[in-house]
Design a protein around this motif. Structure first.
Motif, PDB file in Angstrom:
ATOM      1  N   PRO A 218       0.816  -1.223   0.000  1.00 32.60           N
ATOM      2  CA  PRO A 218       0.000   0.000   0.000  1.00 32.60           C
ATOM      3  C   PRO A 218       0.853   1.278   0.000  1.00 32.60           C
ATOM      4  O   PRO A 218       0.392   2.324  -0.445  1.00 32.60           O
ATOM      5  CB  PRO A 218      -0.824  -0.104   1.279  1.00 32.60           C
ATOM      6  N   ASN A 219       2.086   1.197   0.477  1.00 37.47           N
ATOM      7  CA  ASN A 219       2.945   2.398   0.511  1.00 37.47           C
ATOM      8  C   ASN A 219       3.522   2.721  -0.856  1.00 37.47           C
ATOM      9  O   ASN A 219       3.528   3.878  -1.282  1.00 37.47           O
ATOM     10  CB  ASN A 219       4.091   2.201   1.515  1.00 37.47           C
ATOM     11  N   THR A 220       4.002   1.696  -1.535  1.00 35.66           N
ATOM     12  CA  THR A 220       4.666   1.944  -2.830  1.00 35.66           C
ATOM     13  C   THR A 220       3.749   1.705  -4.029  1.00 35.66           C
ATOM     14  O   THR A 220       4.073   2.097  -5.143  1.00 35.66           O
ATOM     15  CB  THR A 220       5.876   1.006  -2.970  1.00 35.66           C
ATOM     16  N   CYS A 221       2.651   1.022  -3.779  1.00 38.95           N
ATOM     17  CA  CYS A 221       1.730   0.589  -4.841  1.00 38.95           C
ATOM     18  C   CYS A 221       2.403  -0.380  -5.824  1.00 38.95           C
ATOM     19  O   CYS A 221       1.938  -0.575  -6.944  1.00 38.95           O
ATOM     20  CB  CYS A 221       1.145   1.782  -5.600  1.00 38.95           C
ATOM     21  N   GLU A 222       3.516  -0.958  -5.382  1.00 37.98           N
ATOM     22  CA  GLU A 222       4.197  -1.964  -6.207  1.00 37.98           C
ATOM     23  C   GLU A 222       3.851  -3.359  -5.683  1.00 37.98           C
ATOM     24  O   GLU A 222       3.297  -3.487  -4.587  1.00 37.98           O
ATOM     25  CB  GLU A 222       5.724  -1.766  -6.129  1.00 37.98           C
ATOM     26  N   VAL A 223       4.256  -4.368  -6.454  1.00 31.33           N
ATOM     27  CA  VAL A 223       3.996  -5.744  -6.033  1.00 31.33           C
ATOM     28  C   VAL A 223       4.758  -6.035  -4.736  1.00 31.33           C
ATOM     29  O   VAL A 223       5.934  -5.681  -4.611  1.00 31.33           O
ATOM     30  CB  VAL A 223       4.414  -6.735  -7.156  1.00 31.33           C
ATOM     31  N   ASN A 224       4.073  -6.648  -3.806  1.00 33.45           N
ATOM     32  CA  ASN A 224       4.661  -6.924  -2.504  1.00 33.45           C
ATOM     33  C   ASN A 224       5.428  -8.252  -2.537  1.00 33.45           C
ATOM     34  O   ASN A 224       4.839  -9.326  -2.422  1.00 33.45           O
ATOM     35  CB  ASN A 224       3.537  -6.968  -1.456  1.00 33.45           C
ATOM     36  N   THR A 225       6.727  -8.139  -2.683  1.00 34.15           N
ATOM     37  CA  THR A 225       7.543  -9.362  -2.805  1.00 34.15           C
ATOM     38  C   THR A 225       7.758 -10.051  -1.455  1.00 34.15           C
ATOM     39  O   THR A 225       8.360 -11.119  -1.394  1.00 34.15           O
ATOM     40  CB  THR A 225       8.913  -9.052  -3.448  1.00 34.15           C
ATOM     41  N   LYS A 226       7.250  -9.422  -0.399  1.00 38.89           N
ATOM     42  CA  LYS A 226       7.355 -10.079   0.922  1.00 38.89           C
ATOM     43  C   LYS A 226       6.213 -11.074   1.107  1.00 38.89           C
ATOM     44  O   LYS A 226       6.257 -11.927   1.994  1.00 38.89           O
ATOM     45  CB  LYS A 226       7.307  -9.020   2.040  1.00 38.89           C
ATOM     46  N   TYR A 227       5.192 -10.921   0.281  1.00 38.12           N
ATOM     47  CA  TYR A 227       4.034 -11.817   0.389  1.00 38.12           C
ATOM     48  C   TYR A 227       4.417 -13.187  -0.194  1.00 38.12           C
ATOM     49  O   TYR A 227       4.842 -13.291  -1.346  1.00 38.12           O
ATOM     50  CB  TYR A 227       2.843 -11.198  -0.350  1.00 38.12           C
ATOM     51  N   LYS A 228       4.262 -14.233   0.649  1.00 39.65           N
ATOM     52  CA  LYS A 228       4.749 -15.568   0.287  1.00 39.65           C
ATOM     53  C   LYS A 228       4.149 -16.088  -1.029  1.00 39.65           C
ATOM     54  O   LYS A 228       4.844 -16.718  -1.843  1.00 39.65           O
ATOM     55  CB  LYS A 228       4.458 -16.542   1.425  1.00 39.65           C
ATOM     56  N   ALA A 229       2.857 -15.815  -1.222  1.00 38.99           N
ATOM     57  CA  ALA A 229       2.210 -16.326  -2.441  1.00 38.99           C
ATOM     58  C   ALA A 229       2.836 -15.707  -3.692  1.00 38.99           C
ATOM     59  O   ALA A 229       2.875 -16.341  -4.752  1.00 38.99           O
ATOM     60  CB  ALA A 229       0.710 -16.041  -2.394  1.00 38.99           C
ATOM     61  N   VAL A 230       3.336 -14.491  -3.561  1.00 40.33           N
ATOM     62  CA  VAL A 230       4.023 -13.848  -4.695  1.00 40.33           C
ATOM     63  C   VAL A 230       5.403 -14.465  -4.855  1.00 40.33           C
ATOM     64  O   VAL A 230       5.805 -14.864  -5.955  1.00 40.33           O
ATOM     65  CB  VAL A 230       4.126 -12.311  -4.479  1.00 40.33           C
ATOM     66  N   ARG A 231       6.125 -14.583  -3.744  1.00 35.43           N
ATOM     67  CA  ARG A 231       7.507 -15.115  -3.798  1.00 35.43           C
ATOM     68  C   ARG A 231       7.541 -16.527  -4.382  1.00 35.43           C
ATOM     69  O   ARG A 231       8.410 -16.852  -5.184  1.00 35.43           O
ATOM     70  CB  ARG A 231       8.122 -15.115  -2.407  1.00 35.43           C
ATOM     71  N   THR A 232       6.584 -17.351  -3.992  1.00 32.24           N
ATOM     72  CA  THR A 232       6.578 -18.740  -4.480  1.00 32.24           C
ATOM     73  C   THR A 232       6.426 -18.778  -5.997  1.00 32.24           C
ATOM     74  O   THR A 232       6.946 -19.674  -6.658  1.00 32.24           O
ATOM     75  CB  THR A 232       5.433 -19.525  -3.789  1.00 32.24           C
ATOM     76  N   SER A 233       5.726 -17.790  -6.557  1.00 31.63           N
ATOM     77  CA  SER A 233       5.483 -17.780  -8.008  1.00 31.63           C
ATOM     78  C   SER A 233       6.678 -17.275  -8.824  1.00 31.63           C
ATOM     79  O   SER A 233       6.624 -17.288 -10.047  1.00 31.63           O
ATOM     80  CB  SER A 233       4.248 -16.945  -8.333  1.00 31.63           C
ATOM     81  N   ILE A 234       7.733 -16.805  -8.133  1.00 32.43           N
ATOM     82  CA  ILE A 234       8.945 -16.410  -8.879  1.00 32.43           C
ATOM     83  C   ILE A 234       9.768 -17.690  -9.073  1.00 32.43           C
ATOM     84  O   ILE A 234      10.775 -17.932  -8.415  1.00 32.43           O
ATOM     85  CB  ILE A 234       9.739 -15.306  -8.131  1.00 32.43           C
ATOM     86  N   TYR A 235       9.316 -18.519  -9.985  1.00 34.39           N
ATOM     87  CA  TYR A 235       9.862 -19.868 -10.114  1.00 34.39           C
ATOM     88  C   TYR A 235      11.371 -19.886 -10.363  1.00 34.39           C
ATOM     89  O   TYR A 235      12.092 -20.712  -9.823  1.00 34.39           O
ATOM     90  CB  TYR A 235       9.156 -20.625 -11.248  1.00 34.39           C
ATOM     91  N   THR A 236      11.819 -18.958 -11.196  1.00 31.24           N
ATOM     92  CA  THR A 236      13.229 -18.988 -11.584  1.00 31.24           C
ATOM     93  C   THR A 236      14.163 -18.782 -10.394  1.00 31.24           C
ATOM     94  O   THR A 236      15.222 -19.387 -10.314  1.00 31.24           O
ATOM     95  CB  THR A 236      13.490 -17.981 -12.729  1.00 31.24           C
ATOM     96  N   LYS A 237      13.744 -17.963  -9.442  1.00 27.98           N
ATOM     97  CA  LYS A 237      14.579 -17.705  -8.252  1.00 27.98           C
ATOM     98  C   LYS A 237      14.813 -19.008  -7.468  1.00 27.98           C
ATOM     99  O   LYS A 237      15.915 -19.283  -7.010  1.00 27.98           O
ATOM    100  CB  LYS A 237      13.900 -16.688  -7.325  1.00 27.98           C
ATOM    101  N   HIS A 238      13.768 -19.768  -7.316  1.00 31.31           N
ATOM    102  CA  HIS A 238      13.890 -21.027  -6.571  1.00 31.31           C
ATOM    103  C   HIS A 238      14.698 -22.047  -7.367  1.00 31.31           C
ATOM    104  O   HIS A 238      15.560 -22.733  -6.829  1.00 31.31           O
ATOM    105  CB  HIS A 238      12.507 -21.575  -6.226  1.00 31.31           C
ATOM    106  N   LEU A 239      14.389 -22.121  -8.652  1.00 30.06           N
ATOM    107  CA  LEU A 239      15.073 -23.098  -9.498  1.00 30.06           C
ATOM    108  C   LEU A 239      16.581 -22.864  -9.491  1.00 30.06           C
ATOM    109  O   LEU A 239      17.369 -23.824  -9.477  1.00 30.06           O
ATOM    110  CB  LEU A 239      14.515 -23.016 -10.931  1.00 30.06           C
TER     111      LEU A 239
END
Ligand code: A3P
Length: 347
Positions: A218-239
């Motif tokens: 809500p502060n930056t109006c950007e995607v919240n990368t701290k939210y786990k559901a978002v982080r899990t979907s960054i597949y390449t980072k995990h791979l």
């Protein structure tokens, strides 16, 4: 009178004739369908190729359809049964490492249709849970279902994909293990993930934030990368973490969106990756309009759909948030396609 008797006789013959033709047709259809499930000897001839794990005795195939199913369910075969049938509890030769909400359960259940595959029904969480891991590899093996030595065991624990310590731990167990990753379009997967948590909260009568509020800072109006559901979907980072231990050839990417709409070709790709003979056919998969998903047909008697917790209705999400998320995931997706060699045409 004679004419009446003749007509009656003709009618009777017609009925009997139709019955005979009907029964014949039924038998032909039934034998045809059974043939797809219970191979006709010689097995070797049907599978072709060199002797490998792809070859297994006829009784293994028949056994899987009956007794073994019971063993797998209860995991408590008697010593006598185990000895009689040469059953063993084997470490997995392949693991579905994730991704959560990608369709991991559907993939495991569908692969289990293959006579050479035996699934570990429960998520074992051996490599991601320190307490379990401390119990040692024998504890893990004892959690595996009974199988024939020629069969392969597969387990799935979607938390493996995102847990830091897991790649190294799996590598220590078996550096040549095959790894399956089932992915869905990242924004859809994140919403599915949210929906599952939301359902849990609702069950406990707890209130929960809207997806939009969690996914966008809500502060930056950007995607919240701290939210786990978002982080899990960054597949390449995990791979990328996994690639420090395993070469890319040891991974196979399953398209989870296609597994929903068109499962067979996806399963055939997995069969190939696992060096298994193609045994899963369209007969084993039928679309259930009530469920809105494909269900599994093991044989003429036994079929099943996945539990109701698979295939939840997602809440409506603000389209501008969806657009923002898709834009955010786009470069990560491109990298994922490039690394894995599988392009999935996500927006
Ligand atoms: P949704 O509930 O969002 O629809 P997982 O098993 O990894 O938790 O994945 C759950 C997802 O599997 C479901 O997500 C559903 O869409 C998907 N799925 C794929 N094939 C399915 C099938 N044949 N039956 C039910 N769900 C299936």
């Amino acid at each position: 009178m004679l004419f009446k008797q003749q007509a009656w006789l003709r009618q009777k013959l017609l009925v009997l004739g139709s019955l005979a033709v009907g029964s014949l047709l039924y038998l032909v259809a039934r034998v045809g369908s059974l043939d797809r499930l219970q191979p006709i000897c010689p097995i070797e001839g049907r599978f072709g190729g060199a002797r490998s794990q792809a070859e297994f005795p006829l009784r293994a195939l028949q056994f899987k359809r009956g007794l073994l199913h019971e063993f797998r369910k209860s995991n408590n075969a008697s010593k006598e049964q185990v000895r009689l049938h040469d059953l063993v509890q084997q470490l997995p030769k392949a693991i579905i490492i994730g991704v959560r909400k990608g369709g991991t359960r559907a993939l495991l259940e569908m692969l289990n249709l293959h006579p050479a595959v035996v699934k570990a029904s429960q998520e074992i969480h051996f490599f991601d849970n320190d307490e379990n891991y401390a119990k040692g590899i024998e504890w893990y093996r004892k959690k595996m279902p009974f199988s024939y030595p020629q069969q392969i065991t597969i387990e799935k624990s979607p938390a493996y994909f995102i847990t830091e310590e897991v790649p190294e731990r799996i590598y220590k167990m078996n550096s040549s293990i095959k790894l399956l990753i089932i992915v869905r379009e990242p924004t859809t997967r994140a919403i599915s993930d949210y929906t599952q948590v939301l359902e849990g909260k609702e069950r406990k009568n707890k209130t929960y934030y809207k997806f939009e509020k969690l996914a966008i800072d809500p502060n930056t109006c950007e995607v919240n990368t701290k939210y786990k559901a978002v982080r899990t979907s960054i597949y390449t980072k995990h791979l990328e973490r996994w690639l420090k231990y395993f070469p890319i050839e040891q991974f196979h990417v399953v398209d989870g969106d296609r597994l929903i709409t068109e499962p067979l070709p996806e399963l055939q790709l997995v069969e190939k990756f696992l060096n298994l003979p193609p045994r899963i056919s369209q007969y084993n998969l039928y679309f259930n309009a009530t469920r809105g998903f494909y269900c599994l047909r093991f044989n003429i008697i036994f079929n099943k759909c996945l539990a109701g917790s698979k295939g939840r209705i997602h809440p409506e999400v603000d389209p501008s948030v969806i657009t923002k998320l898709r834009k955010f995931f786009h470069p990560f997706n491109q990298k994922f396609y490039q690394i894995t060699g599988r392009t999935l045409n996500w927006p």
